[in-house]
Enzyme design. Structure first.
Site, PDB file in Angstrom:
ATOM      1  N   ASP A  34       0.823  -1.219   0.000  1.00  0.00           N
ATOM      2  CA  ASP A  34       0.000   0.000   0.000  1.00  0.00           C
ATOM      3  C   ASP A  34       0.856   1.267   0.000  1.00  0.00           C
ATOM      4  O   ASP A  34       0.681   2.164   0.842  1.00  0.00           O
ATOM      5  CB  ASP A  34      -0.939   0.023   1.208  1.00  0.00           C
ATOM      6  N   GLU A 205     -11.275  -1.212  -3.809  1.00  0.00           N
ATOM      7  CA  GLU A 205     -10.600  -0.541  -2.701  1.00  0.00           C
ATOM      8  C   GLU A 205      -9.506   0.388  -3.234  1.00  0.00           C
ATOM      9  O   GLU A 205      -9.297   0.506  -4.443  1.00  0.00           O
ATOM     10  CB  GLU A 205     -10.018  -1.564  -1.725  1.00  0.00           C
ATOM     11  N   HIS A 271      -3.098  -1.232  -5.322  1.00  0.00           N
ATOM     12  CA  HIS A 271      -3.034  -0.223  -4.271  1.00  0.00           C
ATOM     13  C   HIS A 271      -1.982   0.840  -4.586  1.00  0.00           C
ATOM     14  O   HIS A 271      -0.961   0.968  -3.913  1.00  0.00           O
ATOM     15  CB  HIS A 271      -2.779  -0.832  -2.903  1.00  0.00           C
ATOM     16  N   ARG A 301       4.861  -8.224  -0.679  1.00  0.00           N
ATOM     17  CA  ARG A 301       4.449  -7.144  -1.579  1.00  0.00           C
ATOM     18  C   ARG A 301       5.433  -5.978  -1.444  1.00  0.00           C
ATOM     19  O   ARG A 301       5.708  -5.522  -0.337  1.00  0.00           O
ATOM     20  CB  ARG A 301       3.030  -6.687  -1.250  1.00  0.00           C
TER      21      ARG A 301
END
Length: 333
Positions: A34, A205, A271, A301
């Site tokens: 993120d 999202e 994201h 990630r």
């Protein structure tokens, strides 16, 4: 003029060397779900999900992110509504103050039904210093995550991913101040296509606003479960002359606009955030992805950046996620 011609000629013959172009390779860090970045006051300010705290990186150039100045600026309380699972931070400067928006939940009751977006405020000119004051929970109508802020036509808006039924949908609201939004929070989009329902969940999202160079504006969002290799970016498009609060203003792209590239060993791209080069001439996308298939939604990630361009019709062309280790020129200074 003569000395520049002479310098070019001498360089061709190897007698002198011109400064080498600075470069970087992805990933920017070994881990960083993120990721969020903004260029402000001569620096890039970066942050990402750490789970148990909020941390800011500061650097003049993104190739130095791994050795940037850093500060852990906030840790959650031992109990209460924002005591655990600290996700998806974003740092914004508004009206001379710094704000961090982040997602959190209660360690005593940490399900999606009790997940919310919270805000911190700091009036110090340097966000790595000063005191971050807890301004509490954003008054969203639904539990949710991934709150983001943008400004359009002198009005600030708040977008977030709301839990409604079995789905995560995108909602928007006008902002009254940096920690309060209007009760009118219309739903802009809900999971519709198969590529938005991978990994056993129906999820939209991580909404991010993007202003086009002409008459279009966009909301880029992440679709499907983050643990699915098919995690990808979708796009809503509207005219800059329309009302962002009107769901009818937005047209959904039927296909992902940025997705996994197995040929480049890049999976679960999503994201994202957007940033300008230091000189304002280039547009860049920052996103997380996995190097390898079936890696899930954990700490593997890692953050990656690449320049993107604009088509003749005014829509963004993000291209394909580049292969890890590929040498890229840094954003223009």
């Amino acid at each position: 003029m003569k000395k520049y011609i002479l310098g070019a000629c001498l360089s061709l013959f190897g007698l002198i060397s011109l400064p080498a172009q600075k470069t970087f390779t992805n990933p920017l860090l070994p881990t960083g779900p993120d990721p969020w970045i903004v260029h402000q006051d001569g620096y890039y300010y970066y942050t990402n999900t750490l789970g148990n705290r909020l941390k800011i990186w500061r650097t003049k150039s993104i190739e130095n992110l791994a050795t940037a100045d850093t500060a852990t600026v906030w840790r959650p309380p031992a109990s209460g509504p924002n005591s655990t699972l600290i996700w998806a931070p974003e740092i914004h400067k508004m009206d001379g103050k710094w704000y961090i928006y982040y997602t959190a939940t209660d360690v005593a009751d940490n399900g999606d039904h009790n997940r919310w977006v919270f805000v911190l405020e700091n009036d110090h000119e340097d966000p790595l210093q000063g005191t971050w004051i807890d301004k509490g929970k954003v008054n969203t109508n639904y539990s949710g995550l991934d709150g983001s802020v943008f400004e359009h036509n002198d009005q600030r808006y708040f977008v977030y991913s709301a839990y409604i039924g079995p789905q995560s949908v995108l909602c928007i609201a006008e902002m009254i101040n940096p920690w309060t939004i209007s009760e009118n929070q219309p739903e802009l989009a809900f999971p519709q296509y198969d590529w938005e329902k991978q990994g056993g969940r129906q999820i939209l999202e991580g909404p991010q606003f993007l202003a086009g160079p002409e008459d279009k504006m966009f909301i880029i969002y992440s679709a499907s479960a983050c643990w699915a290799d098919e995690y990808a970016l979708g796009m809503l498009t509207a005219s800059k002359n329309t009302d962002p609060l009107d769901p009818k203003s937005w047209i959904r792209s039927p296909e992902p606009v940025f997705k996994q590239a197995p040929e480049n060993n890049v999976y679960a791209t999503g994201h994202n955030s957007f940033f300008k080069s230091a000189d304002g001439s280039e547009d860049w996308i920052l996103y997380h992805a996995n190097t390898g298939a079936n890696r899930g939604c954990g700490w593997e990630r890692s953050p990656r950046a690449q320049q993107f361009f604009w088509r003749n019709d005014g829509t963004p062309d993000f291209g394909k996620p580049v292969k890890p280790g590929k040498v890229l020129a840094i954003p223009a200074n």
